[in-house]
Design a protein around this motif. Structure first.
Motif, short mmCIF file in Angstrom:
data_model
loop_
_atom_site.label_atom_id
_atom_site.label_comp_id
_atom_site.label_asym_id
_atom_site.label_seq_id
_atom_site.Cartn_x
_atom_site.Cartn_y
_atom_site.Cartn_z
N UNK A 291 -6.57 7.89 6.69
CA UNK A 291 -6.76 8.46 5.37
C UNK A 291 -5.57 8.30 4.44
N UNK A 292 -4.52 7.62 4.90
CA UNK A 292 -3.33 7.44 4.06
C UNK A 292 -3.67 6.61 2.83
N UNK A 293 -3.07 6.96 1.69
CA UNK A 293 -3.26 6.19 0.47
C UNK A 293 -2.52 4.86 0.62
N UNK A 294 -3.25 3.75 0.53
CA UNK A 294 -2.65 2.43 0.71
C UNK A 294 -2.17 1.83 -0.61
N UNK A 295 -2.94 2.00 -1.67
CA UNK A 295 -2.53 1.43 -2.94
C UNK A 295 -3.70 1.27 -3.88
#
Length: 349
Positions: A291-295
């Protein structure tokens, strides 16, 4: 008008204002000026863009506007028998866009909380590509409580560095009020962790002062709400529980869509919440597992297949040569994100 400090150079402020006026003109069936637009929330001095930038979030063809599925029920169930347990197959992994986003949002919400203190800074090291600039890395420090000025180190900027953003009050340590107009990490941490409650807060916030003298239509409220979510993920950061809530709330803003596969500037694939901004198709990309924001990935609508009869943004691949052969107009990739104690401090490995 917005009372927050002027953080953009005069030419960028003027460009944003012209873009906003063209969007409003479209609302009243006035002819829209033909112009090639670049998403300036991703620009180095991004916070000031909240005063004027608009986003039109629209569903992707074929995916509809279904809200991501909520967390699995925690109600107790009877223990399975030995025979049924041995024959039970594991639950299938989601493959539909809404299911992928829901799983990613739950994973983000359950990530370790860094426990950021007001005197600390949110640190970002990211790859940026496009927007009329060469491919490069940018590092930034954003004050958690907004009382201290932050910093950007970026080789494409004059002298390679810039204070960013100014303190909310303009005076370090002075009283200030954070909001969606002037967000801080502390403000974001206070937002609801229930997606539906957060959606109501996003859509009900009074943003009329961003467009002085212009009536705020429901469409404009939705545009600004999506822009504010992008601002938070790209620049401010969010504690895990709020990040998960923001992901699902963004997917429920009227006119947004979820797609199963988008690519960031580093070539990483993830699930995305997608909308449009003027002449751009904008995707906020998240890791499907953590769920990490990648871009962010942005493509000119003119480089995509024509929109369907419903006028929604196309989901097809960009035309050959789009973005100077890159396939996109602008893309970013978050390489490192952490909370540090002071400006120019690097997180421990």
């Amino acid at each position: 008008m917005n009372n927050s400090p002027e953080l953009l150079p005069a030419d960028r402020r003027r460009f944003l204002k012209e873009h906003l006026m063209s969007e409003i003109a479209a609302e009243t069936n006035a002819p829209r000026p033909r112009r090639r637009l670049v998403w300036l929330v991703a620009a180095p001095l991004a916070v000031g863009a909240l005063a004027a930038v608009t986003v039109v979030a629209a569903p992707e063809g074929g995916h509809g506007n279904a809200a991501p599925a909520g967390p699995a029920s925690s109600a107790p169930t009877a223990a399975p028998s030995a025979s049924s347990a041995s024959s039970a197959a594991p639950a299938p992994e989601p493959t539909d866009p809404a299911g992928l986003l829901a799983r990613a949002a739950r994973a983000a919400a359950s990530s370790p909380d860094p426990g950021a203190r007001g005197t600390q800074f949110v640190y970002r090291r990211e790859l940026q590509d496009g927007a009329r600039e060469t491919r490069h890395e940018r590092r930034s420090w954003f004050a958690v409580d907004g009382r201290s000025g932050g910093l950007i180190l970026d080789p494409t900027m004059d002298n390679g560095r810039s204070p960013w953003p100014a303190t909310l009050s303009g005076v370090p340590g002075a009283p200030r009020t954070a909001s969606f107009d002037s967000p801080t990490y502390e403000f974001v941490a206070s937002l609801p962790t229930d997606p539906q409650q957060l959606l109501k807060q996003l859509l009900s916030f009074d943003r009329a002062k961003r467009v002085s003298g212009t009536p705020m239509t429901p469409k404009l409220y939705n545009q600004f709400a999506f822009a504010d979510v992008q601002m938070i993920f790209q620049n401010v950061g969010a504690p895990p529980a709020v990040a998960g809530s923001l992901m699902e709330a963004a997917a429920r803003i009227p006119g947004t869509s979820v797609v199963a596969d988008e690519v960031d500037a580093a070539g990483r694939h993830g699930v995305a919440v997608v909308g449009t901004n003027g002449t751009m198709r904008v995707a906020l990309v998240f890791d499907r597992t953590t769920g990490a924001f990648l871009g962010v990935r942005e493509v000119l609508l003119s480089d995509l297949p024509p929109a369907g009869p419903d006028g929604l943004p196309p989901a097809g691949a960009p035309s050959p040569g789009a973005g100077g052969g890159k396939g996109f107009e602008y893309a970013s990739a978050v390489l490192t994100s952490a909370v540090v104690d002071q400006l120019e401090a690097e997180p421990a490995n």
